[in-house]
Scaffold this motif. Sequence first.
Motif, PDB file in Angstrom:
ATOM      1  N   GLU A  84       0.833  -1.208   0.000  1.00  0.00           N
ATOM      2  CA  GLU A  84       0.000   0.000   0.000  1.00  0.00           C
ATOM      3  C   GLU A  84       0.867   1.258   0.000  1.00  0.00           C
ATOM      4  OE1 GLU A  84      -3.158   0.151   2.901  1.00  0.00           O
ATOM      5  OE2 GLU A  84      -3.591   2.253   2.396  1.00  0.00           O
ATOM      6  N   GLY A  85       1.968   1.216   0.764  1.00  0.00           N
ATOM      7  CA  GLY A  85       2.867   2.374   0.815  1.00  0.00           C
ATOM      8  C   GLY A  85       3.419   2.675  -0.571  1.00  0.00           C
ATOM      9  N   ALA A 141       2.037   1.840  -3.450  1.00  0.00           N
ATOM     10  CA  ALA A 141       0.947   2.339  -4.293  1.00  0.00           C
ATOM     11  C   ALA A 141       0.667   3.808  -3.996  1.00  0.00           C
ATOM     12  CB  ALA A 141      -0.307   1.496  -4.060  1.00  0.00           C
ATOM     13  N   ARG A 142       0.723   4.157  -2.721  1.00  0.00           N
ATOM     14  CA  ARG A 142       0.475   5.570  -2.332  1.00  0.00           C
ATOM     15  C   ARG A 142       1.565   6.475  -2.908  1.00  0.00           C
ATOM     16  NH1 ARG A 142      -4.647   5.744  -0.806  1.00  0.00           N
ATOM     17  NH2 ARG A 142      -5.145   4.324   0.878  1.00  0.00           N
ATOM     18  N   ARG A 143       2.811   5.967  -2.914  1.00  0.00           N
ATOM     19  CA  ARG A 143       3.910   6.775  -3.485  1.00  0.00           C
ATOM     20  C   ARG A 143       3.666   7.005  -4.970  1.00  0.00           C
ATOM     21  NH1 ARG A 143       8.285   3.304  -1.894  1.00  0.00           N
ATOM     22  NH2 ARG A 143       9.438   3.951  -3.743  1.00  0.00           N
ATOM     23  N   GLU A 181       0.772   6.969  -6.426  1.00  0.00           N
ATOM     24  CA  GLU A 181      -0.411   7.825  -6.548  1.00  0.00           C
ATOM     25  C   GLU A 181      -0.038   9.298  -6.378  1.00  0.00           C
ATOM     26  OE1 GLU A 181      -4.981   7.249  -5.120  1.00  0.00           O
ATOM     27  OE2 GLU A 181      -3.456   7.126  -3.585  1.00  0.00           O
ATOM     28  N   SER A 182       0.868   9.551  -5.415  1.00  0.00           N
ATOM     29  CA  SER A 182       1.205  10.951  -5.162  1.00  0.00           C
ATOM     30  C   SER A 182       2.335  11.459  -6.064  1.00  0.00           C
ATOM     31  CB  SER A 182       1.555  11.146  -3.682  1.00  0.00           C
ATOM     32  OG  SER A 182       2.598  10.271  -3.358  1.00  0.00           O
ATOM     33  N   LEU A 196      -6.302  -3.295  -2.390  1.00  0.00           N
ATOM     34  CA  LEU A 196      -5.654  -2.042  -2.758  1.00  0.00           C
ATOM     35  C   LEU A 196      -6.529  -1.235  -3.719  1.00  0.00           C
ATOM     36  CD1 LEU A 196      -2.903  -0.732  -2.257  1.00  0.00           C
ATOM     37  CD2 LEU A 196      -2.071  -1.877  -4.313  1.00  0.00           C
ATOM     38  N   LYS A 201      -8.901   0.968  -2.144  1.00  0.00           N
ATOM     39  CA  LYS A 201      -8.382   2.027  -1.275  1.00  0.00           C
ATOM     40  C   LYS A 201      -7.880   3.247  -2.041  1.00  0.00           C
ATOM     41  CE  LYS A 201      -6.732  -1.132   2.334  1.00  0.00           C
ATOM     42  NZ  LYS A 201      -5.521  -1.848   2.780  1.00  0.00           N
ATOM     43  N   LEU A 202      -7.430   3.024  -3.284  1.00  0.00           N
ATOM     44  CA  LEU A 202      -6.774   4.117  -4.013  1.00  0.00           C
ATOM     45  C   LEU A 202      -7.811   5.086  -4.602  1.00  0.00           C
ATOM     46  CD1 LEU A 202      -3.963   2.120  -5.860  1.00  0.00           C
ATOM     47  CD2 LEU A 202      -3.767   3.498  -3.787  1.00  0.00           C
ATOM     48  N   LYS A 219      -7.131   6.933  -7.313  1.00  0.00           N
ATOM     49  CA  LYS A 219      -6.901   7.092  -8.759  1.00  0.00           C
ATOM     50  C   LYS A 219      -7.134   5.771  -9.472  1.00  0.00           C
ATOM     51  CE  LYS A 219      -3.706  10.935  -8.818  1.00  0.00           C
ATOM     52  NZ  LYS A 219      -2.345  11.383  -9.018  1.00  0.00           N
TER      53      LYS A 219
END
Length: 504
Positions: free
Chosen positions: A122-123, A125-127, A129-130, A154, A157-158, A160
């Motif tokens: 998840e971390g 994926a978040r990176r 995403e941002s 996942l 949660k995202l 995008k």
Amino acid sequence: MGLICAALNAKSTAEARAAMLRARADGADLAELRLDLMEEFDLEALLRDRPLPVIVTFRRKDQGSGRIMEESKRLALLNRALALGAEHVDVELGSEGGIVRGGPGRVIVSEHNFAGMPADLEGLARRIESSGADVVKLAVTPREPLECLALYELLGKLGKPAIVIGMGEAGAATRLAALRFGAYLSYGALSVDERTAPGQLSVAEMVGTYRARSIGPQTRLFGVIGDPIAHSLSPAIHNAAYRAMGLDALYVSFRVPAGSDAAEFIRRHADSGFEGLSVTLPHKLAALGAADEVDPVARSIGAANTVTVRDGRLLADNTDADAAVGELARAFRGLDRTDRTDPTDPSDRLKGKTVLVLGAGGAARAVAWGLAARGRSRVVIANRSRERGEKLAAELRAEFRPLDALGDLAYDAVVNTTPQGMHPDVDATPLPAELIRPGSVVFDTIYNPLETRLLREAKERGARTVDGLGMFVAQGARQVELWTGRVAPREVMRRAALEKLSRK
Ligand code: NAP
């Protein structure tokens, strides 16, 4: 609804254009141009009047590139693709800063892991995403299929659009199921020989067999677990049934390795939205353990081949037993297998009949228990290893006979549940021809080949024969009925199995 992207493996501009036309004909929505896999390309010519929208990419060295290019040139190429109107470029995390934004083209920012699952999925994926990505893409390599659930979670949660891929055999189901959980797209190859990543299905199979273009959040999920599973006919017959029934449903296969916790796999998939699972070797015992409620015949057999999720509870059944009983009963009635009009219980036809069951393994247990418990037949077990045969016979309060002591047995039907005669060992037979009784029913549970040596010799001796495909279709049809509450289209399922067998 997710999109289907043909991942092309073309070597030249001309080949890529031809491949795009093939991809369009097979039903792809877009094509991925892997420039790093091409020996020569003319980007302008590739993108001019293209038959499909595209994703243009040139993999970075550390992300599985087919060839190495200086980073500034590589990024310039992707920027040129965007300037020429490419609908998407795919650039690796860490390189996205080199992409010039502004046009309508979307930037997919990706991370590939060919060795395993990232520690912090998840971390990561978040990176991505941002990072400014329009679309997040993660292609990872699960070690076992249970790990794929994290990919589906996942997607929920995202914020995008996202693409998640479980590469390799353990991730195979993600290529379809991810679309059900909201993936932006899924990749397929033009053919299995033209794959660009391990585990890809062909676009034609995704669109044809699995109706991948209509998979969405409303699609009902079913599947089969086993090991091995690659050559299972179950996806073919189930997906064909759902298509014919007009049911928005997807049935995928999972190779759940022998020795892994199949009960845990079943429970976690039920929690994730799977409404039914077929269970095959070696997990039929684990399926009993996973269930909240077990059908009494499945309990006696000691194996379940079906798990149904109803109101959050897991129910285990064994549809092999009823399938075998139904096939034999129909043979005694001499009815065509498509005739479902008789309202009486088919097992009445088996009451008091003497049925010789050859074998004492898993299939034999289902057949023999079905015949004894549902059909009220007199079952005689004959098996190579005496101990196993005697044990099953004792459980059934039935008779055991060694294979060389069958000469005087006046049976009404014989059922072969041993693999003798199965492809490629087609010259083998479990019963000498002289022991086949004229006028009896001879049922071989093998379906590859459809006519085994046993059935050929049975016909020659004037017995009525039943091949194993009817039982296979019937056990699957019963699963469809348990899961949907509707009558399964058996003839459609049989045709799908025959078509798949003819291509093997
Ligand atoms: P299994 O549990 O391994 O049992 C195999 C049985 O066959 C055992 O009783 C074994 O005897 C016997 N056997 C194996 N090789 C033999 C040989 N060379 N000579 C004599 N006996 C032999 O396998 P299973 O799950 O029962 O499956 C058996 C077959 O059933 C499969 O090959 C498949 O074709 C068929 N099947 C069909 C369906 C269907 O839907 N149509 C469903 C399930 C299975 P020992 O006890 O002496 O080892």
